[in-house]
Write a protein that holds these residues in place. Sequence first.
Motif, PDB file in Angstrom:
ATOM      1  N   PRO A 255       0.804  -1.224   0.000  1.00  0.00           N
ATOM      2  CA  PRO A 255       0.000   0.000   0.000  1.00  0.00           C
ATOM      3  C   PRO A 255       0.837   1.275   0.000  1.00  0.00           C
ATOM      4  N   GLN A 256       0.169   2.392  -0.400  1.00  0.00           N
ATOM      5  CA  GLN A 256       0.779   3.724  -0.349  1.00  0.00           C
ATOM      6  C   GLN A 256      -0.176   4.660   0.381  1.00  0.00           C
ATOM      7  N   LEU A 257       0.354   5.406   1.339  1.00  0.00           N
ATOM      8  CA  LEU A 257      -0.470   6.325   2.137  1.00  0.00           C
ATOM      9  C   LEU A 257      -0.134   7.770   1.782  1.00  0.00           C
ATOM     10  N   TYR A 258      -1.187   8.568   1.538  1.00  0.00           N
ATOM     11  CA  TYR A 258      -1.024   9.990   1.203  1.00  0.00           C
ATOM     12  C   TYR A 258      -1.766  10.852   2.220  1.00  0.00           C
ATOM     13  N   VAL A 259      -1.162  11.967   2.586  1.00  0.00           N
ATOM     14  CA  VAL A 259      -1.823  12.958   3.436  1.00  0.00           C
ATOM     15  C   VAL A 259      -1.783  14.283   2.689  1.00  0.00           C
ATOM     16  N   LYS A 260      -2.980  14.841   2.450  1.00  0.00           N
ATOM     17  CA  LYS A 260      -3.114  16.100   1.693  1.00  0.00           C
ATOM     18  C   LYS A 260      -2.340  16.049   0.374  1.00  0.00           C
ATOM     19  N   GLY A 261      -2.447  14.914  -0.320  1.00  0.00           N
ATOM     20  CA  GLY A 261      -1.845  14.772  -1.642  1.00  0.00           C
ATOM     21  C   GLY A 261      -0.366  14.449  -1.646  1.00  0.00           C
ATOM     22  N   GLU A 262       0.244  14.389  -0.462  1.00  0.00           N
ATOM     23  CA  GLU A 262       1.683  14.104  -0.369  1.00  0.00           C
ATOM     24  C   GLU A 262       1.898  12.664   0.091  1.00  0.00           C
ATOM     25  N   LEU A 263       2.835  11.963  -0.544  1.00  0.00           N
ATOM     26  CA  LEU A 263       3.127  10.584  -0.162  1.00  0.00           C
ATOM     27  C   LEU A 263       3.801  10.528   1.200  1.00  0.00           C
ATOM     28  N   VAL A 264       3.235   9.708   2.087  1.00  0.00           N
ATOM     29  CA  VAL A 264       3.877   9.438   3.384  1.00  0.00           C
ATOM     30  C   VAL A 264       4.792   8.226   3.232  1.00  0.00           C
ATOM     31  N   GLY A 265       4.269   7.165   2.583  1.00  0.00           N
ATOM     32  CA  GLY A 265       5.064   5.962   2.364  1.00  0.00           C
ATOM     33  C   GLY A 265       4.212   4.713   2.446  1.00  0.00           C
ATOM     34  N   GLY A 266       4.886   3.577   2.618  1.00  0.00           N
ATOM     35  CA  GLY A 266       4.199   2.299   2.699  1.00  0.00           C
ATOM     36  C   GLY A 266       4.082   1.807   4.129  1.00  0.00           C
ATOM     37  N   LEU A 267       3.879   0.504   4.287  1.00  0.00           N
ATOM     38  CA  LEU A 267       3.645  -0.080   5.608  1.00  0.00           C
ATOM     39  C   LEU A 267       4.814   0.145   6.565  1.00  0.00           C
ATOM     40  N   ASP A 268       6.053  -0.056   6.097  1.00  0.00           N
ATOM     41  CA  ASP A 268       7.219   0.101   6.985  1.00  0.00           C
ATOM     42  C   ASP A 268       7.305   1.506   7.552  1.00  0.00           C
ATOM     43  N   ILE A 269       7.095   2.508   6.690  1.00  0.00           N
ATOM     44  CA  ILE A 269       7.153   3.914   7.129  1.00  0.00           C
ATOM     45  C   ILE A 269       6.057   4.179   8.159  1.00  0.00           C
ATOM     46  N   VAL A 270       4.859   3.673   7.884  1.00  0.00           N
ATOM     47  CA  VAL A 270       3.725   3.896   8.794  1.00  0.00           C
ATOM     48  C   VAL A 270       4.001   3.232  10.147  1.00  0.00           C
ATOM     49  N   LYS A 271       4.583   2.033  10.114  1.00  0.00           N
ATOM     50  CA  LYS A 271       4.953   1.356  11.370  1.00  0.00           C
ATOM     51  C   LYS A 271       5.964   2.185  12.163  1.00  0.00           C
ATOM     52  N   GLU A 272       6.969   2.722  11.454  1.00  0.00           N
ATOM     53  CA  GLU A 272       7.999   3.559  12.089  1.00  0.00           C
ATOM     54  C   GLU A 272       7.382   4.776  12.756  1.00  0.00           C
ATOM     55  N   LEU A 273       6.509   5.457  11.990  1.00  0.00           N
ATOM     56  CA  LEU A 273       5.847   6.661  12.514  1.00  0.00           C
ATOM     57  C   LEU A 273       5.028   6.340  13.758  1.00  0.00           C
ATOM     58  N   LYS A 274       4.385   5.167  13.736  1.00  0.00           N
ATOM     59  CA  LYS A 274       3.572   4.773  14.894  1.00  0.00           C
ATOM     60  C   LYS A 274       4.460   4.543  16.112  1.00  0.00           C
ATOM     61  N   GLU A 275       5.563   3.816  15.898  1.00  0.00           N
ATOM     62  CA  GLU A 275       6.485   3.527  17.005  1.00  0.00           C
ATOM     63  C   GLU A 275       7.084   4.807  17.588  1.00  0.00           C
ATOM     64  N   ASN A 276       7.340   5.806  16.723  1.00  0.00           N
ATOM     65  CA  ASN A 276       7.937   7.064  17.182  1.00  0.00           C
ATOM     66  C   ASN A 276       6.906   8.061  17.708  1.00  0.00           C
ATOM     67  N   GLY A 277       5.640   7.669  17.671  1.00  0.00           N
ATOM     68  CA  GLY A 277       4.587   8.572  18.137  1.00  0.00           C
ATOM     69  C   GLY A 277       4.300   9.718  17.174  1.00  0.00           C
ATOM     70  N   GLU A 278       4.747   9.556  15.927  1.00  0.00           N
ATOM     71  CA  GLU A 278       4.582  10.646  14.953  1.00  0.00           C
ATOM     72  C   GLU A 278       3.418  10.414  13.984  1.00  0.00           C
ATOM     73  N   LEU A 279       2.758   9.247  14.079  1.00  0.00           N
ATOM     74  CA  LEU A 279       1.727   8.916  13.083  1.00  0.00           C
ATOM     75  C   LEU A 279       0.532   9.855  13.153  1.00  0.00           C
ATOM     76  N   LEU A 280       0.000  10.047  14.347  1.00  0.00           N
ATOM     77  CA  LEU A 280      -1.204  10.886  14.492  1.00  0.00           C
ATOM     78  C   LEU A 280      -0.957  12.316  14.013  1.00  0.00           C
ATOM     79  N   PRO A 281       0.165  12.978  14.447  1.00  0.00           N
ATOM     80  CA  PRO A 281       0.422  14.344  13.927  1.00  0.00           C
ATOM     81  C   PRO A 281       0.560  14.358  12.410  1.00  0.00           C
ATOM     82  N   THR A 282       1.172  13.295  11.834  1.00  0.00           N
ATOM     83  CA  THR A 282       1.346  13.224  10.382  1.00  0.00           C
ATOM     84  C   THR A 282       0.002  13.133   9.686  1.00  0.00           C
TER      85      THR A 282
END
Length: 287
Positions: A255-282
Amino acid sequence: MNDVMAELAKEHPQVSFVKLEAEAVPEVSEKYEISSVPTFLFFKNSQKIDQLDGAHAPELTKKVQRHASVGSFPPSGSEHPKEDLNLRLKKLIHAAPCMLFMKGTPQEPRCGFSKQMVEILNKHNIQFSSFDIFSDEEVRQGLKTYSNWPTYPQLYVSGELIGGLDIVKELEASEELDTICPKAPKLEERLKVLTNKASVMLFMKGNKQEAKCGFSKQILEILNSTGVEYETFDILEDEEVRQGLKTFSNWPTYPQLYVKGELVGGLDIVKELKENGELLPTLNGGN
């Protein structure tokens, strides 16, 4: 079986014949437990009254004749048939900004003129919808009178008749065709619109209700746990988007995740953001 249905439609103008691609409408296939194609469903007053599985032309013919003869379908001589038909034709020619009434479908034209028309429209990247006149004899005959045009294919723009193949060829030669017919959006423009369709957009295999790969399932679980609203797009249903988005975003997998038209990344990136507590702000629009 398409030919058989076309013949039956001619013999039984009071019966509506509709053809659906099973994979294009999975909810219909699921509702009526379609396990193989072709499957034929018979309806009366919106209720299913019969079913035939498989390509059995004689059996299909028998069933149609039986149901038509026992009055399962409304008689063709209703009180205002002409008025009803004209209303239906008006709706059909306005069904899309550019409507082509042809023999067959754009994928499988069933006459040389229809094939040429489709080729011209595609060559000019014109966005159009089509109606197979073989699927409905009432429309086939009625439209000739309605538009005072005796042959097919017929092309309409904004509900107005443009004409048949000869007219379209003339418009192409005079370079007027491009100004008359609506253009299909270029792939890049379409991808921009899709990635901005919602504040948070997930391009995945499957949809919110049913992921069709393990990575897509995992990312759904993570997003659902945040409580943030998001939309999904099933890349398995659109090969052009599936391939084009890889180049557009320079990201080769799903999968690919976009926020406001900008690519965030795939599953690995989303997992990283979650672990760092950055997912919700993103997801809420932060960098």
